[in-house]
Design a protein around this motif. Structure first.
Motif, PDB file in Angstrom:
ATOM      1  N   LEU A  30       0.855  -1.184   0.000  1.00  0.00           N
ATOM      2  CA  LEU A  30       0.000   0.000   0.000  1.00  0.00           C
ATOM      3  C   LEU A  30       0.887   1.228   0.000  1.00  0.00           C
ATOM      4  O   LEU A  30       1.940   1.242   0.642  1.00  0.00           O
ATOM      5  CB  LEU A  30      -0.867   0.003   1.264  1.00  0.00           C
ATOM      6  CG  LEU A  30      -1.825  -1.175   1.413  1.00  0.00           C
ATOM      7  CD1 LEU A  30      -2.412  -1.191   2.817  1.00  0.00           C
ATOM      8  CD2 LEU A  30      -2.938  -1.091   0.363  1.00  0.00           C
ATOM      9  N   ALA A  32       0.770   5.265   0.924  1.00  0.00           N
ATOM     10  CA  ALA A  32       0.006   6.381   1.517  1.00  0.00           C
ATOM     11  C   ALA A  32       0.735   7.671   1.156  1.00  0.00           C
ATOM     12  O   ALA A  32       0.697   8.112   0.011  1.00  0.00           O
ATOM     13  CB  ALA A  32      -0.145   6.172   3.017  1.00  0.00           C
ATOM     14  N   GLY A  34       3.975   7.999   1.070  1.00  0.00           N
ATOM     15  CA  GLY A  34       5.190   7.613   0.345  1.00  0.00           C
ATOM     16  C   GLY A  34       6.490   8.049   1.005  1.00  0.00           C
ATOM     17  O   GLY A  34       7.573   7.817   0.465  1.00  0.00           O
ATOM     18  N   GLN A  35       6.409   8.651   2.187  1.00  0.00           N
ATOM     19  CA  GLN A  35       7.606   9.251   2.788  1.00  0.00           C
ATOM     20  C   GLN A  35       8.564   8.219   3.380  1.00  0.00           C
ATOM     21  O   GLN A  35       9.722   8.525   3.647  1.00  0.00           O
ATOM     22  CB  GLN A  35       7.214  10.282   3.850  1.00  0.00           C
ATOM     23  CG  GLN A  35       6.437  11.428   3.284  1.00  0.00           C
ATOM     24  CD  GLN A  35       7.182  12.087   2.122  1.00  0.00           C
ATOM     25  OE1 GLN A  35       8.247  12.653   2.309  1.00  0.00           O
ATOM     26  NE2 GLN A  35       6.640  11.988   0.929  1.00  0.00           N
ATOM     27  N   LEU A  37       7.984   4.536   2.247  1.00  0.00           N
ATOM     28  CA  LEU A  37       7.996   3.466   1.238  1.00  0.00           C
ATOM     29  C   LEU A  37       8.795   3.853  -0.008  1.00  0.00           C
ATOM     30  O   LEU A  37       9.593   3.053  -0.516  1.00  0.00           O
ATOM     31  CB  LEU A  37       6.557   3.090   0.864  1.00  0.00           C
ATOM     32  CG  LEU A  37       6.429   1.950  -0.145  1.00  0.00           C
ATOM     33  CD1 LEU A  37       7.121   0.685   0.368  1.00  0.00           C
ATOM     34  CD2 LEU A  37       4.979   1.654  -0.465  1.00  0.00           C
ATOM     35  N   TYR A  78       0.253  14.698   8.720  1.00  0.00           N
ATOM     36  CA  TYR A  78       0.774  15.350   9.930  1.00  0.00           C
ATOM     37  C   TYR A  78       0.371  16.827   9.951  1.00  0.00           C
ATOM     38  O   TYR A  78       0.034  17.362  10.998  1.00  0.00           O
ATOM     39  CB  TYR A  78       2.305  15.285   9.960  1.00  0.00           C
ATOM     40  CG  TYR A  78       2.900  13.904   9.958  1.00  0.00           C
ATOM     41  CD1 TYR A  78       2.714  13.049  11.029  1.00  0.00           C
ATOM     42  CD2 TYR A  78       3.690  13.475   8.902  1.00  0.00           C
ATOM     43  CE1 TYR A  78       3.286  11.786  11.047  1.00  0.00           C
ATOM     44  CE2 TYR A  78       4.267  12.220   8.903  1.00  0.00           C
ATOM     45  CZ  TYR A  78       4.062  11.380   9.982  1.00  0.00           C
ATOM     46  OH  TYR A  78       4.634  10.139   9.991  1.00  0.00           O
ATOM     47  N   THR A 111       1.421  10.460   6.381  1.00  0.00           N
ATOM     48  CA  THR A 111       0.102  10.263   6.989  1.00  0.00           C
ATOM     49  C   THR A 111       0.209   9.563   8.339  1.00  0.00           C
ATOM     50  O   THR A 111       1.169   8.829   8.601  1.00  0.00           O
ATOM     51  CB  THR A 111      -0.792   9.404   6.076  1.00  0.00           C
ATOM     52  OG1 THR A 111      -0.244   8.067   6.022  1.00  0.00           O
ATOM     53  CG2 THR A 111      -0.875   9.971   4.654  1.00  0.00           C
ATOM     54  N   ASP A 124       7.700   9.189  15.614  1.00  0.00           N
ATOM     55  CA  ASP A 124       7.144   9.995  16.713  1.00  0.00           C
ATOM     56  C   ASP A 124       5.715   9.592  17.087  1.00  0.00           C
ATOM     57  O   ASP A 124       5.390   9.477  18.273  1.00  0.00           O
ATOM     58  CB  ASP A 124       7.155  11.484  16.321  1.00  0.00           C
ATOM     59  CG  ASP A 124       8.570  12.008  16.161  1.00  0.00           C
ATOM     60  OD1 ASP A 124       9.287  12.054  17.167  1.00  0.00           O
ATOM     61  OD2 ASP A 124       8.955  12.336  15.027  1.00  0.00           O
TER      62      ASP A 124
HETATM   63  C1  LIG Z   1      13.703  13.008   5.378  1.00  0.00           C
HETATM   64  C2  LIG Z   1      12.682  12.294   6.240  1.00  0.00           C
HETATM   65  C3  LIG Z   1      12.601  12.647   7.581  1.00  0.00           C
HETATM   66  C4  LIG Z   1      11.666  12.013   8.412  1.00  0.00           C
HETATM   67  N1  LIG Z   1      11.611  12.364   9.730  1.00  0.00           N
HETATM   68  C5  LIG Z   1      10.722  11.760  10.537  1.00  0.00           C
HETATM   69  C6  LIG Z   1      10.617  12.123  11.911  1.00  0.00           C
HETATM   70  O1  LIG Z   1      11.311  13.015  12.420  1.00  0.00           O
HETATM   71  N2  LIG Z   1       9.712  11.451  12.673  1.00  0.00           N
HETATM   72  C7  LIG Z   1       8.895  10.469  12.159  1.00  0.00           C
HETATM   73  O2  LIG Z   1       8.099   9.908  12.894  1.00  0.00           O
HETATM   74  N3  LIG Z   1       8.980  10.114  10.858  1.00  0.00           N
HETATM   75  C8  LIG Z   1       9.845  10.737  10.041  1.00  0.00           C
HETATM   76  N4  LIG Z   1       9.896  10.365   8.711  1.00  0.00           N
HETATM   77  C9  LIG Z   1       9.036   9.271   8.207  1.00  0.00           C
HETATM   78  C10 LIG Z   1       7.638   9.795   7.910  1.00  0.00           C
HETATM   79  O3  LIG Z   1       6.998  10.059   9.138  1.00  0.00           O
HETATM   80  C11 LIG Z   1       6.765   8.858   7.052  1.00  0.00           C
HETATM   81  O4  LIG Z   1       5.805   9.651   6.491  1.00  0.00           O
HETATM   82  C12 LIG Z   1       5.971   7.783   7.769  1.00  0.00           C
HETATM   83  O5  LIG Z   1       6.882   6.982   8.410  1.00  0.00           O
HETATM   84  C13 LIG Z   1       5.183   6.953   6.759  1.00  0.00           C
HETATM   85  O6  LIG Z   1       3.945   7.524   6.439  1.00  0.00           O
HETATM   86  P1  LIG Z   1       3.499   7.624   4.887  1.00  0.00           P
HETATM   87  O7  LIG Z   1       2.103   8.079   4.876  1.00  0.00           O
HETATM   88  O8  LIG Z   1       4.481   8.431   4.147  1.00  0.00           O
HETATM   89  O9  LIG Z   1       3.528   6.075   4.478  1.00  0.00           O
HETATM   90  P2  LIG Z   1       4.187   5.328   3.234  1.00  0.00           P
HETATM   91  O10 LIG Z   1       5.621   5.665   3.090  1.00  0.00           O
HETATM   92  O11 LIG Z   1       3.344   5.503   2.022  1.00  0.00           O
HETATM   93  O12 LIG Z   1       4.032   3.820   3.738  1.00  0.00           O
HETATM   94  C14 LIG Z   1       4.813   3.323   4.795  1.00  0.00           C
HETATM   95  C15 LIG Z   1       4.462   1.850   5.043  1.00  0.00           C
HETATM   96  O13 LIG Z   1       3.170   1.750   5.659  1.00  0.00           O
HETATM   97  C16 LIG Z   1       2.277   0.985   4.816  1.00  0.00           C
HETATM   98  N5  LIG Z   1       0.991   1.681   4.894  1.00  0.00           N
HETATM   99  C17 LIG Z   1       0.794   2.998   4.621  1.00  0.00           C
HETATM  100  N6  LIG Z   1      -0.497   3.306   4.879  1.00  0.00           N
HETATM  101  C18 LIG Z   1      -1.093   2.168   5.318  1.00  0.00           C
HETATM  102  C19 LIG Z   1      -2.416   1.866   5.745  1.00  0.00           C
HETATM  103  N7  LIG Z   1      -3.366   2.796   5.814  1.00  0.00           N
HETATM  104  N8  LIG Z   1      -2.682   0.602   6.131  1.00  0.00           N
HETATM  105  C20 LIG Z   1      -1.719  -0.350   6.111  1.00  0.00           C
HETATM  106  N9  LIG Z   1      -0.454  -0.128   5.711  1.00  0.00           N
HETATM  107  C21 LIG Z   1      -0.154   1.129   5.316  1.00  0.00           C
HETATM  108  C22 LIG Z   1       2.906   0.987   3.438  1.00  0.00           C
HETATM  109  O14 LIG Z   1       2.541  -0.153   2.700  1.00  0.00           O
HETATM  110  C23 LIG Z   1       4.382   1.009   3.771  1.00  0.00           C
HETATM  111  O15 LIG Z   1       4.830  -0.289   4.081  1.00  0.00           O
HETATM  112  C24 LIG Z   1      10.803  10.994   7.873  1.00  0.00           C
HETATM  113  C25 LIG Z   1      10.878  10.667   6.513  1.00  0.00           C
HETATM  114  C26 LIG Z   1      11.806  11.300   5.698  1.00  0.00           C
HETATM  115  C27 LIG Z   1      11.860  10.939   4.241  1.00  0.00           C
END
Ligand SMILES: Cc1cc2nc3c(=O)[nH]c(=O)nc-3n(C[C@H](O)[C@H](O)[C@H](O)COP(=O)(O)OP(=O)(O)OC[C@H]3O[C@@H](n4cnc5c(N)ncnc54)[C@H](O)[C@@H]3O)c2cc1C
Length: 283
Positions: A30, A32, A34-35, A37, A78, A111, A124
């Protein structure tokens, strides 16, 4: 870096997403915000054959009060959490914590559901979700079920979600008069936590701790509740000495991580320090 080839799907309903995930099984992922994955795919640490983008499912993005709790759709970013007046006034711990995630670009796309499902041991939001005793709704081919926050995080990048389940909603309490704080120690403000501490506290008029819940992140293989600290403080006056003594138990029974950012000893020290500080900040 360019990720390996994959087939892309953009379902417009939850039902369609559930069917696609059930059909393609463990070869599918999946997407979401993408940050996490997309970075893993570009580094070729993840190479799903099928990518199911949840972004066009409109009814997974909301924050609303329902039946005395606040329901948050898994695709809520967020930034939306940080700006939400409802959360700021009724469950401030989530905006307080979202403020600490990455930088503005990450917060605009990442997300809540993605963060929790990804289960980064230094993320966090898991600490806040634990301190709030949140409930998480998972939907799969067999229907829906609710998972308690404490049962959700199993180990690094592993949750109680089955491979064919989608996290769709997170429910948190309305905090009537309870105080909260999230504090984080990180090399730079936008970095992952070396230690992150979320506190929810109900203190009496004379400063007695009536109820306390503490979520810890960054310390071990998953976010966890500091039950020993909570037990040591319940019913006690929140004097600095009592808080420090209780905080000293935060890593008991936990295998503390060690990496380039902090040795085991430094991280355990920071955990004790930040637990005490976060409790005082919440007061
Ligand atoms: C430069 C950088 C700095 C960051 N700093 C921090 C920080 O300080 N603190 C922090 O907490 N995070 C940090 N992150 C990570 C960030 O919080 C990500 O957004 C989060 O970890 C994943 O959320 P996403 O929506 O981007 O999920 P995605 O990257 O799209 O997915 C992440 C994983 O979750 C799965 N998934 C997504 N949505 C669902 C759903 N609804 N149901 C089941 N599975 C799902 C996906 O299949 C994948 O395996 C950072 C990322 C980057 C690139």
């Amino acid at each position: 870096m360019i990720p390996p080839k994959f087939e892309y799907f953009a379902p417009t309903s939850l039902q369609e997403a559930v069917s696609l995930l059930a059909g393609y099984g463990e070869e599918a992922k999946l997407l979401a915000g993408g940050q996490s994955l997309l970075a893993l795919m570009k580094l070729r640490l993840a190479s799903p054959k099928y990518l199911i983008d949840l972004g066009r499912i409109g009814d997974l993005n909301y924050i609303r009060e329902e039946g005395g709790r606040i329901a948050i759709g898994a695709l809520t970013t967020y930034s939306q959490i940080k700006r939400s007046h409802l959360l700021q006034s009724k469950c401030a711990l989530l905006p307080q914590t979202a403020t600490w995630v990455g930088d503005v670009q990450i917060r605009n796309r990442g997300t809540l559901g993605g963060s929790l499902a990804h289960a980064d041991p230094a993320g966090d939001m898991p600490a806040a979700i634990l301190a709030l005793d949140a409930e998480l709704k998972a939907v799969g081919p067999q229907g829906q079920r609710w998972i308690q926050a404490e049962e959700f995080f199993l180990t690094t990048f592993t949750t109680a979600l089955a491979p064919d389940e989608i996290l769709t909603e997170i429910r948190v309490p309305v905090l009537n008069g309870q105080k909260t704080a999230y504090l984080k120690s990180a090399p730079r403000p936008s970095d992952f936590a070396v230690v992150g501490v979320a506190v929810r506290l109900q203190a009496g008029q004379n400063g007695t701790c009536e109820e306390i819940a503490i979520g810890i992140t960054g310390v071990t293989d998953r976010a966890y509740r500091a039950k020993g600290v909570e037990k040591a403080l319940k019913g006690k006056k929140l004097e600095p000495q009592a808080v420090q003594e209780a905080a000293s138990t935060v890593t008991q029974g936990v295998e503390v991580n060690e990496n380039i950012h902090a040795s085991r000893n430094l991280r355990a020290h920071l955990a004790r320090l930040f637990v005490a500080r976060a409790i005082q900040a919440a007061r």
